[in-house]
Motif scaffolding. Structure first.
Motif, PDB file in Angstrom:
ATOM      1  N   ALA A  76      41.955  33.961  39.449  1.00  0.00           N
ATOM      2  CA  ALA A  76      42.671  35.039  40.131  1.00  0.00           C
ATOM      3  C   ALA A  76      41.860  36.311  39.950  1.00  0.00           C
ATOM      4  O   ALA A  76      41.069  36.426  39.013  1.00  0.00           O
ATOM      5  CB  ALA A  76      44.074  35.200  39.571  1.00  0.00           C
ATOM      6  N   LYS A  77      42.068  37.262  40.857  1.00  0.00           N
ATOM      7  CA  LYS A  77      41.313  38.517  40.826  1.00  0.00           C
ATOM      8  C   LYS A  77      41.454  39.219  39.472  1.00  0.00           C
ATOM      9  O   LYS A  77      40.480  39.659  38.886  1.00  0.00           O
ATOM     10  CB  LYS A  77      41.784  39.436  41.951  1.00  0.00           C
ATOM     11  CG  LYS A  77      41.048  40.746  42.026  1.00  0.00           C
ATOM     12  CD  LYS A  77      41.557  41.599  43.171  1.00  0.00           C
ATOM     13  CE  LYS A  77      40.870  42.965  43.158  1.00  0.00           C
ATOM     14  NZ  LYS A  77      41.457  43.836  44.170  1.00  0.00           N
ATOM     15  N   GLU A  78      42.682  39.324  38.986  1.00  0.00           N
ATOM     16  CA  GLU A  78      42.920  39.983  37.695  1.00  0.00           C
ATOM     17  C   GLU A  78      43.474  38.943  36.719  1.00  0.00           C
ATOM     18  O   GLU A  78      44.673  38.735  36.616  1.00  0.00           O
ATOM     19  CB  GLU A  78      43.877  41.162  37.857  1.00  0.00           C
ATOM     20  CG  GLU A  78      43.877  42.091  36.671  1.00  0.00           C
ATOM     21  CD  GLU A  78      44.654  43.384  36.906  1.00  0.00           C
ATOM     22  OE1 GLU A  78      44.832  44.127  35.935  1.00  0.00           O
ATOM     23  OE2 GLU A  78      45.085  43.646  38.049  1.00  0.00           O
ATOM     24  N   TYR A  79      42.568  38.270  36.022  1.00  0.00           N
ATOM     25  CA  TYR A  79      42.893  37.188  35.090  1.00  0.00           C
ATOM     26  C   TYR A  79      42.552  37.629  33.669  1.00  0.00           C
ATOM     27  O   TYR A  79      41.501  38.243  33.435  1.00  0.00           O
ATOM     28  CB  TYR A  79      42.071  35.943  35.445  1.00  0.00           C
ATOM     29  CG  TYR A  79      42.024  34.900  34.337  1.00  0.00           C
ATOM     30  CD1 TYR A  79      42.948  33.866  34.302  1.00  0.00           C
ATOM     31  CD2 TYR A  79      41.061  34.956  33.329  1.00  0.00           C
ATOM     32  CE1 TYR A  79      42.915  32.917  33.287  1.00  0.00           C
ATOM     33  CE2 TYR A  79      41.021  34.015  32.319  1.00  0.00           C
ATOM     34  CZ  TYR A  79      41.949  32.997  32.303  1.00  0.00           C
ATOM     35  OH  TYR A  79      41.913  32.061  31.295  1.00  0.00           O
ATOM     36  N   TYR A  80      43.461  37.311  32.733  1.00  0.00           N
ATOM     37  CA  TYR A  80      43.192  37.563  31.320  1.00  0.00           C
ATOM     38  C   TYR A  80      43.628  36.349  30.509  1.00  0.00           C
ATOM     39  O   TYR A  80      44.643  35.729  30.823  1.00  0.00           O
ATOM     40  CB  TYR A  80      43.969  38.787  30.807  1.00  0.00           C
ATOM     41  CG  TYR A  80      43.633  40.059  31.528  1.00  0.00           C
ATOM     42  CD1 TYR A  80      42.464  40.754  31.235  1.00  0.00           C
ATOM     43  CD2 TYR A  80      44.476  40.568  32.509  1.00  0.00           C
ATOM     44  CE1 TYR A  80      42.146  41.932  31.913  1.00  0.00           C
ATOM     45  CE2 TYR A  80      44.170  41.735  33.182  1.00  0.00           C
ATOM     46  CZ  TYR A  80      43.008  42.416  32.872  1.00  0.00           C
ATOM     47  OH  TYR A  80      42.696  43.571  33.543  1.00  0.00           O
TER      48      TYR A  80
END
Length: 163
Positions: A76-80
């Motif tokens: 995903a674009k903003e993955y953590y």
């Protein structure tokens, strides 16, 4: 000899039934997950894929341990990757707006829903969990990424390797 073996078998069966009592820790763990599911909305793998394809503005948080991630992760674009045990300490330092959509996931759903519940208790208002975790994602036929690339898993029988 037959009576001795029968008596020994009965004694063993009785011993196993005595020690096979309910495990209160496991029961408490299941109860915690069940209670968290009452507080947290869960989304299906298809709903998460729709968010990804639609370029929705959301944060995807993988709460598995760092040792689990190299096998496969959801892109995903903003993955953590913030393991379940650190979520309370790490996420508040990241300055993610409390009204931004946050999707949590783990291997099969339990840690993800507990992490989502924790985030809600911390004040994040728009938190959901991926139902079934990455296992459910894979079973739905969606791609995962690891150091070898991005791929979809197929049943072993379809690989041509099964006898």
């Amino acid at each position: 000899m037959k009576r001795f073996l029968l008596a020994l078998f009965c004694l063993m069966a009785f011993s196993f039934s005595v020690f096979a009592e309910a495990n209160p820790v496991a029961d408490n763990s299941k109860a915690m997950v069940s209670a968290a599911k009452q507080m947290v909305k869960e989304i299906t793998p298809q709903e998460l894929m729709d968010l990804i394809k639609g370029k929705a503005n959301f944060v995807l948080i993988d709460v598995r341990t760092k040792e689990e991630v190299p096998a496969a992760k959801i892109e995903a674009k903003e993955y953590y990757n913030i393991s379940r045990g650190l979520i309370e300490f790490m996420l508040p330092k990241m300055n993610i707006p409390t009204d931004k959509l946050i999707v949590t996931y783990c291997k099969v759903g339990g840690r993800g829903v507990l992490a989502a519940e924790t985030l809600k208790r911390l004040g994040y208002q728009n938190v959901v969990n991926l139902k079934g975790g990455i296992k459910g994602w894979i079973e739905a036929g969606f791609p995962v990424t690891n150091p070898l690339g991005t791929f979809k898993m197929v049943p072993y029988e379809l690989t041509g390797c099964a006898e």
